[in-house]
Structure formats: structure tokens, C-alpha cells
Motif scaffolding. Structure first.
Motif, short mmCIF file in Angstrom:
data_model
loop_
_atom_site.label_atom_id
_atom_site.label_comp_id
_atom_site.label_asym_id
_atom_site.label_seq_id
_atom_site.Cartn_x
_atom_site.Cartn_y
_atom_site.Cartn_z
N ILE A 6 -3.87 10.46 -76.52
CA ILE A 6 -4.31 11.82 -76.16
C ILE A 6 -4.38 11.97 -74.64
O ILE A 6 -3.96 12.98 -74.09
N LEU A 7 -4.87 10.92 -73.96
CA LEU A 7 -4.94 10.96 -72.49
C LEU A 7 -3.54 11.02 -71.88
O LEU A 7 -3.30 11.80 -70.95
N LEU A 8 -2.61 10.22 -72.40
CA LEU A 8 -1.24 10.22 -71.89
C LEU A 8 -0.58 11.60 -72.09
O LEU A 8 0.10 12.11 -71.19
N GLU A 9 -0.80 12.19 -73.25
CA GLU A 9 -0.25 13.52 -73.52
C GLU A 9 -0.84 14.55 -72.56
O GLU A 9 -0.13 15.41 -72.03
N ALA A 10 -2.16 14.45 -72.29
CA ALA A 10 -2.81 15.39 -71.39
C ALA A 10 -2.29 15.24 -69.96
O ALA A 10 -2.19 16.23 -69.23
N ILE A 11 -1.95 14.03 -69.57
CA ILE A 11 -1.36 13.82 -68.24
C ILE A 11 -0.03 14.56 -68.15
O ILE A 11 0.27 15.23 -67.16
N LEU A 17 -9.37 18.19 -71.15
CA LEU A 17 -9.99 17.63 -72.34
C LEU A 17 -11.51 17.67 -72.25
O LEU A 17 -12.08 17.48 -71.18
N ASP A 18 -12.14 17.92 -73.38
CA ASP A 18 -13.59 17.78 -73.50
C ASP A 18 -13.86 16.37 -73.98
O ASP A 18 -13.32 15.95 -75.02
N ILE A 19 -14.67 15.63 -73.22
CA ILE A 19 -14.98 14.26 -73.61
C ILE A 19 -16.49 14.03 -73.60
O ILE A 19 -17.24 14.75 -72.93
N LYS A 20 -16.87 13.01 -74.33
CA LYS A 20 -18.21 12.45 -74.18
C LYS A 20 -17.97 11.08 -73.57
O LYS A 20 -17.21 10.28 -74.12
N TYR A 21 -18.59 10.85 -72.39
CA TYR A 21 -18.37 9.57 -71.70
C TYR A 21 -19.60 8.70 -71.88
O TYR A 21 -20.69 9.04 -71.45
N ASN A 22 -19.42 7.56 -72.53
CA ASN A 22 -20.52 6.65 -72.84
C ASN A 22 -20.65 5.57 -71.77
O ASN A 22 -20.80 4.40 -72.06
N GLY A 23 -20.60 6.00 -70.54
CA GLY A 23 -20.75 5.11 -69.39
C GLY A 23 -21.26 5.93 -68.23
O GLY A 23 -21.73 7.06 -68.41
N GLY A 24 -21.17 5.39 -67.05
CA GLY A 24 -21.59 6.12 -65.86
C GLY A 24 -23.09 6.31 -65.77
O GLY A 24 -23.86 5.63 -66.44
N PRO A 35 -6.89 14.59 -66.94
CA PRO A 35 -6.37 13.26 -66.61
C PRO A 35 -5.20 13.32 -65.63
O PRO A 35 -4.35 14.20 -65.70
N ILE A 36 -5.20 12.34 -64.70
CA ILE A 36 -4.16 12.27 -63.66
C ILE A 36 -3.25 11.06 -63.88
O ILE A 36 -2.04 11.17 -63.87
N SER A 37 -3.87 9.88 -64.08
CA SER A 37 -3.10 8.66 -64.27
C SER A 37 -3.94 7.63 -65.02
O SER A 37 -5.15 7.74 -65.09
N ILE A 38 -3.22 6.61 -65.55
CA ILE A 38 -3.89 5.53 -66.28
C ILE A 38 -3.43 4.20 -65.70
O ILE A 38 -2.23 4.00 -65.45
N SER A 39 -4.40 3.30 -65.51
CA SER A 39 -4.09 1.97 -65.01
C SER A 39 -5.19 1.00 -65.40
O SER A 39 -6.38 1.31 -65.25
N ASN A 40 -4.82 -0.16 -65.91
CA ASN A 40 -5.77 -1.24 -66.24
C ASN A 40 -6.93 -0.78 -67.12
O ASN A 40 -8.08 -1.12 -66.87
N GLY A 41 -6.64 -0.01 -68.13
CA GLY A 41 -7.67 0.41 -69.07
C GLY A 41 -8.59 1.50 -68.55
O GLY A 41 -9.63 1.78 -69.14
N LYS A 42 -8.20 2.13 -67.46
CA LYS A 42 -9.03 3.19 -66.87
C LYS A 42 -8.15 4.41 -66.63
O LYS A 42 -6.97 4.30 -66.35
N VAL A 43 -8.79 5.58 -66.73
CA VAL A 43 -8.09 6.82 -66.45
C VAL A 43 -8.70 7.46 -65.21
O VAL A 43 -9.91 7.57 -65.09
#
Length: 194
Positions: A6-11, A17-24, A35-43
Motif C-alpha cells: 500500500i505504501l509503495l502504491e501511494a508513492i 494515507l490515513d495511518i495509526k502509528y504505533n511508535g513515536g 509517502p515519499i520513499s522506502i528504505s531499510n524497513g522505514k518509510v
């Protein structure tokens, strides 16, 4: 894997995208991201909620178009509030919890709380693995080149008097006790010996 797709498609499409982020700083908060780019398991994404570019761990993202109203939206300048007024209150209330994590605890009234590992033979390591300290004043040490005498000058009240140190981690300072305590607790759990 679905989240990654889904992230790759959005890029590719530029979809927000509406997300719930379980960090930060506010785990579980809702955010709108582009989303702009993906690298090493992070967007890397433009967070429209905070109006800044941020990096999100893909494993901590939930994507949905139908989050319920019980979830809170991410808030700028959010600080998780604790029930403790000062270091002594925290120490008195949470001493046993820190012991359960396997720490030896040293506490200097209203100034320092430090966690130390315990050797297998029961001896306590002198080095602080994690500490939370309060230093009200900052000052400069000046050495007189002629006499080699050291003096303290330019004493001033610190804007960020709370200091969190953790072994093999960057030392950080905070103006807010609650934020410093939150970071201290994260390190206490992350570096726990049990």
C-alpha cells in the motif's frame, strides 16, 4: 507485506494515507501521510498532520480508511503526562517496578536516579547504565594560564535541566520532567537485564 504494498502504491500515485502509528512520541495516534520513499524497513513521508517530513518504521504502521473516533489524532507539542510531581515521587512509587526489571537503583534526593547492572556474583557495577539527573545551573570552567587555577564563571539557570543518559546512547537534556521521565523509562525497559 500488505502495508508495504500500500505504501509503495501511494508513492507511485501520490495518494495520502490515513495511518495509526504505533511508535513515536504518541503511540497509537492517527496521522495523514504522503509517502515519499522506502528504505531499510522505514518509510519517509510528509506527515500532513504535523506538517513535517518524518521517518516511520513500517512495522509500526496500521493503514485504514475507517479508524474509529476513539483514536486520538497526533498533536503538536504533545507531552505524555505522568502522575509524578518530581523525581522523589516517581522513585517512591516505581521502585519495585524497576527492581523487577533487574536493576540496582541509586537515588539522590531530588537530584539523581541511576540504574546499575548487577554482576552474576551479586556485586553492583559502578557505571550507570541509565540515569535521570537534575542540574539547575550551568557554568563555565575557566583555567588561568599563569597559575593553572580553575574557576567557575558565568553561572546561569539551565533552560533544560533534566538530563537522561544511557550506556551507548546519546545524552539528551529536557526542559520538561515528564518528557525526560518518559525517555528514562524507555531506556530502563529497553536495557533491562531481565
Amino acid at each position: 507485506m500488505e502495508t508495504l504494498n500500500i505504501l509503495l502504491e501511494a508513492i507511485n500515485t501520490g495518494e495520502v494515507l490515513d495511518i495509526k502509528y504505533n511508535g513515536g512520541s504518541q503511540p497509537g495516534a492517527l496521522r495523514e501521510i504522503a509517502p515519499i520513499s522506502i528504505s531499510n524497513g522505514k518509510v519517509s513521508a510528509r506527515c500532513l498532520t504535523s506538517n513535517s517530513t518524518k521517518t516511520f518504521d513500517i512495522n509500526k504502521i496500521e493503514i485504514s480508511k475507517n479508524f474509529n473516533s476513539e483514536n486520538e489524532v497526533w498533536k503538536k507539542d504533545y507531552i505524555k503526562t505522568f502522575k509524578y510531581q518530581n523525581l522523589d515521587d516517581f522513585f517512591n512509587a516505581e521502585f519495585n517496578e524497576l527492581l523487577k526489571l533487574g536493576w540496582h537503583i541509586e537515588h539522590t534526593k531530588e537530584k539523581t536516579l541511576s540504574l546499575h547492572k548487577i554482576y552474576k556474583n551479586g556485586k553492583i557495577m559502578k557505571r550507570k547504565e541509565v540515569s535521570l539527573e537534575f542540574e539547575k545551573f550551568a557554568y563555565d570552567f575557566v583555567v588561568n594560564p599563569e597559575t593553572a587555577e580553575i574557576t567557575c564563571e558565568n553561572e546561569r539557570v539551565r533552560e533544560r535541566p533534566w538530563i537522561v543518559r544511557a550506556e551507548k546512547h546519546k545524552t539528551n537534556t529536557y526542559a520538561n520532567f515528564d518528557k525526560a521521565l518518559e525517555i528514562f523509562l524507555n531506556y530502563a525497559e529497553k536495557l533491562a537485564t531481565i
